[in-house]
Design a protein around this motif. Sequence first.
Motif, mmCIF file in Angstrom:
data_model
loop_
_atom_site.group_PDB
_atom_site.id
_atom_site.type_symbol
_atom_site.label_atom_id
_atom_site.label_comp_id
_atom_site.label_asym_id
_atom_site.label_seq_id
_atom_site.Cartn_x
_atom_site.Cartn_y
_atom_site.Cartn_z
ATOM 1 N N VAL A 191 40.322 46.790 50.265
ATOM 2 C CA VAL A 191 41.082 46.078 49.230
ATOM 3 C C VAL A 191 42.561 46.085 49.620
ATOM 4 C CG1 VAL A 191 41.728 46.052 46.780
ATOM 5 C CG2 VAL A 191 39.439 46.800 47.462
ATOM 6 N N PRO A 192 43.240 44.924 49.642
ATOM 7 C CA PRO A 192 44.672 44.898 49.977
ATOM 8 C C PRO A 192 45.467 45.889 49.138
ATOM 9 C CG PRO A 192 43.821 42.664 49.868
ATOM 10 C CD PRO A 192 42.709 43.569 49.395
ATOM 11 N N GLU A 193 46.473 46.517 49.739
ATOM 12 C CA GLU A 193 47.185 47.617 49.096
ATOM 13 C C GLU A 193 47.942 47.205 47.840
ATOM 14 O OE1 GLU A 193 49.534 50.060 51.579
ATOM 15 O OE2 GLU A 193 47.793 50.889 52.624
ATOM 16 N N ASP A 194 48.294 45.924 47.713
ATOM 17 C CA ASP A 194 49.037 45.490 46.531
ATOM 18 C C ASP A 194 48.115 45.109 45.369
ATOM 19 O OD1 ASP A 194 48.045 43.324 47.931
ATOM 20 O OD2 ASP A 194 49.661 41.974 47.316
ATOM 21 N N ILE A 195 46.814 45.359 45.525
ATOM 22 C CA ILE A 195 45.850 45.035 44.469
ATOM 23 C C ILE A 195 45.118 46.306 44.042
ATOM 24 C CG2 ILE A 195 43.713 43.781 43.913
ATOM 25 C CD1 ILE A 195 44.610 41.591 45.816
ATOM 26 N N ALA A 196 45.129 46.595 42.742
ATOM 27 C CA ALA A 196 44.395 47.737 42.193
ATOM 28 C C ALA A 196 43.054 47.235 41.663
ATOM 29 C CB ALA A 196 45.192 48.406 41.079
ATOM 30 N N LEU A 197 41.962 47.721 42.214
ATOM 31 C CA LEU A 197 40.637 47.216 41.848
ATOM 32 C C LEU A 197 40.331 47.444 40.366
ATOM 33 C CD1 LEU A 197 38.323 45.832 43.393
ATOM 34 C CD2 LEU A 197 37.189 48.052 43.504
ATOM 35 N N THR A 198 40.810 48.566 39.816
ATOM 36 C CA THR A 198 40.564 48.846 38.400
ATOM 37 C C THR A 198 41.241 47.813 37.503
ATOM 38 O OG1 THR A 198 42.444 50.383 38.444
ATOM 39 C CG2 THR A 198 40.237 51.327 38.724
ATOM 40 N N GLU A 199 42.425 47.340 37.925
ATOM 41 C CA GLU A 199 43.131 46.326 37.137
ATOM 42 C C GLU A 199 42.428 44.974 37.226
ATOM 43 O OE1 GLU A 199 47.219 46.178 38.248
ATOM 44 O OE2 GLU A 199 47.585 48.309 37.832
ATOM 45 N N VAL A 200 41.884 44.653 38.390
ATOM 46 C CA VAL A 200 41.114 43.410 38.538
ATOM 47 C C VAL A 200 39.883 43.453 37.651
ATOM 48 C CG1 VAL A 200 39.787 41.980 40.151
ATOM 49 C CG2 VAL A 200 41.922 43.054 40.909
ATOM 50 N N ALA A 220 40.403 40.990 52.120
ATOM 51 C CA ALA A 220 41.335 40.031 52.710
ATOM 52 C C ALA A 220 40.621 39.215 53.780
ATOM 53 C CB ALA A 220 42.530 40.759 53.320
ATOM 54 N N THR A 221 40.707 37.887 53.682
ATOM 55 C CA THR A 221 40.176 37.036 54.743
ATOM 56 C C THR A 221 41.232 36.805 55.820
ATOM 57 O OG1 THR A 221 40.826 35.044 53.531
ATOM 58 C CG2 THR A 221 38.603 35.876 53.160
ATOM 59 N N GLY A 222 42.494 37.087 55.499
ATOM 60 C CA GLY A 222 43.615 36.984 56.436
ATOM 61 C C GLY A 222 44.759 37.794 55.882
ATOM 62 N N THR A 223 45.900 37.775 56.543
ATOM 63 C CA THR A 223 47.026 38.594 56.077
ATOM 64 C C THR A 223 47.693 38.022 54.835
ATOM 65 O OG1 THR A 223 48.427 37.432 57.687
ATOM 66 C CG2 THR A 223 47.548 39.578 58.334
ATOM 67 N N THR A 224 47.358 36.786 54.449
ATOM 68 C CA THR A 224 47.962 36.194 53.250
ATOM 69 C C THR A 224 46.920 35.666 52.270
ATOM 70 O OG1 THR A 224 48.151 34.013 54.319
ATOM 71 C CG2 THR A 224 50.040 35.498 54.505
ATOM 72 N N ARG A 225 45.633 35.862 52.553
ATOM 73 C CA ARG A 225 44.587 35.290 51.696
ATOM 74 C C ARG A 225 43.586 36.369 51.290
ATOM 75 N NH1 ARG A 225 43.360 29.652 55.025
ATOM 76 N NH2 ARG A 225 45.530 28.938 55.111
ATOM 77 N N THR A 226 43.222 36.328 50.010
ATOM 78 C CA THR A 226 42.320 37.330 49.451
ATOM 79 C C THR A 226 41.169 36.649 48.735
ATOM 80 O OG1 THR A 226 44.235 38.780 49.116
ATOM 81 C CG2 THR A 226 42.199 39.396 47.995
ATOM 82 N N ALA A 227 39.981 37.233 48.868
ATOM 83 C CA ALA A 227 38.782 36.682 48.228
ATOM 84 C C ALA A 227 38.179 37.704 47.272
ATOM 85 C CB ALA A 227 37.763 36.264 49.284
ATOM 86 N N LEU A 228 37.404 37.213 46.303
ATOM 87 C CA LEU A 228 36.770 38.080 45.305
ATOM 88 C C LEU A 228 35.391 37.542 44.954
ATOM 89 C CD1 LEU A 228 38.203 39.518 42.005
ATOM 90 C CD2 LEU A 228 36.269 37.951 41.890
ATOM 91 N N THR A 229 34.425 38.455 44.804
ATOM 92 C CA THR A 229 33.126 38.121 44.224
ATOM 93 C C THR A 229 32.810 39.170 43.167
ATOM 94 O OG1 THR A 229 31.870 39.401 45.853
ATOM 95 C CG2 THR A 229 32.261 37.075 46.366
ATOM 96 N N ALA A 230 32.120 38.755 42.106
ATOM 97 C CA ALA A 230 31.764 39.701 41.038
ATOM 98 C C ALA A 230 30.614 39.161 40.203
ATOM 99 C CB ALA A 230 32.975 39.970 40.139
ATOM 100 N N HIS A 231 29.865 40.074 39.603
ATOM 101 C CA HIS A 231 28.844 39.736 38.615
ATOM 102 C C HIS A 231 29.408 40.047 37.228
ATOM 103 C CE1 HIS A 231 25.348 40.426 41.692
ATOM 104 N NE2 HIS A 231 26.073 39.360 41.949
ATOM 105 N N LEU A 232 29.278 39.086 36.299
ATOM 106 C CA LEU A 232 29.734 39.278 34.924
ATOM 107 C C LEU A 232 28.527 39.207 33.982
ATOM 108 C CD1 LEU A 232 32.849 36.885 34.899
ATOM 109 C CD2 LEU A 232 32.761 39.303 35.559
ATOM 110 N N VAL A 233 28.394 40.207 33.137
ATOM 111 C CA VAL A 233 27.317 40.209 32.131
ATOM 112 C C VAL A 233 27.869 39.586 30.848
ATOM 113 C CG1 VAL A 233 25.738 41.621 30.775
ATOM 114 C CG2 VAL A 233 26.260 42.253 33.142
ATOM 115 N N VAL A 234 27.293 38.447 30.458
ATOM 116 C CA VAL A 234 27.717 37.728 29.252
ATOM 117 C C VAL A 234 26.494 37.564 28.348
ATOM 118 C CG1 VAL A 234 28.765 35.627 28.331
ATOM 119 C CG2 VAL A 234 29.473 36.490 30.575
ATOM 120 N N PRO A 235 26.365 38.399 27.300
ATOM 121 C CA PRO A 235 25.173 38.367 26.448
ATOM 122 C C PRO A 235 25.014 37.063 25.645
ATOM 123 C CG PRO A 235 26.409 40.406 26.158
ATOM 124 C CD PRO A 235 27.280 39.480 26.921
#
Length: 264
Positions: A191-200, A220-235
Amino acid sequence: IALNLGFVGVEAYYGWRVGSLALLADAGHNLRAVAGLVLAWGGALAGRLRPDARHTYGWQRATILAAFVNALLLLVAMGALAWEAVQRLSSPVAVEGWTIVAVAGVGIVVNTATALLFLRGRHTDLNIRGAFLHMAADALVALGVVVAGALTLAFGWGWLDPVTSLVIAAVVVVGTWSLLRQSLHLLFDGVPEDIALTEVEAELAALPGVARVSDLHVWATGTTRTALTAHLVVPGPAPDDAFYREASRRLHERFGIAHVTLQV
């Protein structure tokens, strides 16, 4: 690159003319710095290549690899400088005149000017930071040559040149270690150092209707680009397009994450 190649030529010429192995050796060192600049440029160009069927993210990671190799080059260069300094402490070498000091003075100007070209981008792009550190280190080495050379010529302090070199090498290694650590971290999908996973995770959990966030990945896909994947539970009812647009907007504005994939 052109500016520094020109300076390598000047150093090599005057090193040959006055018979200075120190200048010839520094010309070789600065040639490695040019290689570092070429590497950073190559990484930046590769990072702009469009994705294709074989490389679906393109070649963005080339910028991370360039930063990593640049850090290694710097550490090797400083190791060689420190080794030469230790050798000179045990067997002092006579300083060969004001020509060396003058050429090193030109080196300060050239390397500082080059480093300033990367000043603005060094905080947001690890690849640019690698190029900046490389040139700033060379400027520092040249400054050490000027100061130590002038004092040695004036007072005969033969020990000052190698001691100054050791101090400079230690300072550069401390600064470079962070670049090496961060680039290696990103190469292994950290995880890039300027991003806190708990805050995301908290930002995603705060979206309307979300009960739980799981399988969250940020890399990070590059030094200036960041990607994210996640599962969200929506009842409740399945989210509409506005939900995904809002999620993407929040992640981009707060964390700079532009490539977002959410699965409900």
